[in-house]
Design an enzyme around this catalytic site. Structure first.
Site, PDB file in Angstrom:
ATOM      1  N   GLY A 177      -7.553  92.076  42.774  1.00  0.00           N
ATOM      2  CA  GLY A 177      -8.483  91.224  42.058  1.00  0.00           C
ATOM      3  C   GLY A 177      -9.604  90.785  42.966  1.00  0.00           C
ATOM      4  O   GLY A 177      -9.694  91.186  44.135  1.00  0.00           O
ATOM      5  N   ALA A 178     -10.480  89.942  42.407  1.00  0.00           N
ATOM      6  CA  ALA A 178     -11.632  89.481  43.182  1.00  0.00           C
ATOM      7  C   ALA A 178     -11.202  88.606  44.349  1.00  0.00           C
ATOM      8  O   ALA A 178     -11.895  88.522  45.362  1.00  0.00           O
ATOM      9  CB  ALA A 178     -12.575  88.718  42.269  1.00  0.00           C
ATOM     10  N   PHE A 179     -10.044  87.948  44.225  1.00  0.00           N
ATOM     11  CA  PHE A 179      -9.647  86.975  45.236  1.00  0.00           C
ATOM     12  C   PHE A 179      -8.380  87.363  45.983  1.00  0.00           C
ATOM     13  O   PHE A 179      -7.916  86.609  46.821  1.00  0.00           O
ATOM     14  CB  PHE A 179      -9.462  85.597  44.594  1.00  0.00           C
ATOM     15  N   ASP A 206      -9.832  81.739  31.598  1.00  0.00           N
ATOM     16  CA  ASP A 206     -10.036  83.159  31.915  1.00  0.00           C
ATOM     17  C   ASP A 206      -8.946  84.020  31.296  1.00  0.00           C
ATOM     18  O   ASP A 206      -8.457  84.959  31.920  1.00  0.00           O
ATOM     19  CB  ASP A 206     -10.081  83.356  33.433  1.00  0.00           C
ATOM     20  N   LEU A 254      -5.101  90.711  46.844  1.00  0.00           N
ATOM     21  CA  LEU A 254      -4.362  91.945  46.596  1.00  0.00           C
ATOM     22  C   LEU A 254      -2.928  91.576  46.245  1.00  0.00           C
ATOM     23  O   LEU A 254      -2.334  90.692  46.860  1.00  0.00           O
ATOM     24  CB  LEU A 254      -4.394  92.823  47.852  1.00  0.00           C
TER      25      LEU A 254
END
Length: 387
Positions: A32-34, A144, A36
């Site tokens: 993800g963006a933030f 989200d 692993l």
């Protein structure tokens, strides 16, 4: 692979994973963006778990605050339909790792592999709403919700995950946060006022995607996204337009040609594989005016949920989540101390004891004179935007 006392270091997708020796057999399952995420085996329990590495949590105060918020939420929210935090630790490199139960797949992968049968659509929708009822009762908005944040195991047990963007229920909520396809129109229209209803819009988008096997509103950009919403719902009503705070947005909406809504029974006429009640519930979720949108509590009582609805087994959160930290504008070192304190508290609660590295790091920063903040946080007029 390198072993360093209690920790083992290995490279996965070019990312260093530095975890305690309690966890073995790492395999990547998602990025993800933030962070692993890897699957692993917990040698203590023999169970398969998911280990999520938070990338550079102390690189900026915004990221530190986001990680702290997610940790606090995972500690507080304990429900069958929410992902459960089983362990958390800091590595010698000061990366943070969340350990949760491992689910076999997520709804996004499931939807791309095959059409869902109607009983699965119904059961998954029920579990999402059951989890949301609990989340909202805690004074939390997920913000989200999307198929990739809906985890499912081989028994069809469903769990909502990724609370990194979750926020307090606040009539002055700000900013773009959720993935565009599932974003409620009030977020796009106002950037300012929204509440728990944004999650119900997302559930409606997810329900539609389960029914049709494709996203309902696949916008290419914000303008296109709003345009295809109006193709189904028609032009927003005047009382919704009045809530638009941005003059540019207001001019854009007023410049659009008038559109009449398409009845949901007509739009989904070809979806004979699901009950008419499913389309009725969908229509109650996908409403322009959030005040008229059905709540998670009421959605559970909808006829479509009747086979699963049990008021005695749909719990609420007994204690509201404490958001007192959320408007704090604090330096990274302070967030670090607060994070260590929360991790130590978590291990004391579960009775496992924090790992030695965490305790040593806590002692070290205390020796350096960095003090945890008092209960009165430094306030700011507006929270820094988290993307």
């Amino acid at each position: 692979m390198v072993s360093d006392g209690e920790f083992t270091r290995t490279q996965i997708f070019g990312t260093v994973f530095e975890i305690t020796n309690r966890y073995t057999d790492l395999n990547p399952v998602g990025m993800g963006a933030f962070g692993l995420v890897c699957s692993a085996i917990d040698k203590l329990t023999g169970q398969n778990v998911a280990v999520k590495k938070i990338m550079k949590p102390f690189s900026t105060s915004v990221l530190a605050k986001r990680t702290y918020r997610e940790l606090k939420l995972l500690k507080h929210l304990r429900h069958e339909n929410l992902i459960t935090l089983d362990d958390i630790f800091l590595s010698p490199l000061e990366d943070i790792y969340f350990v949760t139960e491992l689910q076999g797949t997520d709804l996004h992968r499931l939807l791309t592999s095959r059409p869902l049968e109607k009983q699965f659509i119904q059961y998954f929708t029920y579990q999402i709403l059951r989890g949301l009822k609990y989340v909202h009762s805690a004074g939390v908005i997920h913000r989200d919700l999307k198929p990739s944040n809906i985890l499912i195991n081989e028994n069809c047990d469903l769990k909502i995950c990724d609370f990194g963007l979750a926020r307090i229920q606040d009539p002055q909520m700000t900013g773009y946060v959720s993935t565009r396809y599932y974003r409620a129109p009030e977020i796009m229209l106002t950037w300012q006022k929204y509440d728990t209803e944004v999650d119900l819009w997302s559930v409606g988008c997810i329900l539609s995607e389960m029914i049709e096997g494709k996203p309902l509103f696949p916008g290419k950009d914000h303008v296109h996204q709003f345009s295809i919403i109006t193709e189904l719902l028609g032009s927003p009503p005047p009382d919704v337009i009045e809530t638009i705070c941005s003059e540019n947005t207001l001019r854009f909406v007023q410049s659009l040609p008038h559109r009449d809504p398409i009845p949901f029974s007509e739009r989904f006429a070809q979806c004979s594989h699901v009950e008419p009640e499913a389309i009725d519930l969908l229509a109650k979720m996908l409403i322009f005016d959030p005040k008229k949108r059905i709540s998670a509590l009421d959605a559970l009582s909808h006829p479509y949920m009747e086979p699963y609805h049990d008021p005695t087994d749909e719990p609420v959160c007994e204690v509201k989540f404490d958001w007192s930290f959320n408007d704090a504008d604090l330096p990274v070192d302070t967030w670090r101390v607060m994070m260590y304190s929360e991790i130590l508290d978590f291990h004391q609660i579960i009775g496992a004891g924090a790992n030695g590295t965490t305790q040593e790091q806590m002692a070290q920063i205390q020796q350096e004179g960095i003090q945890a903040p008092s209960s009165q946080y430094q306030q700011t007029n507006q929270e820094q935007k988290v993307e």
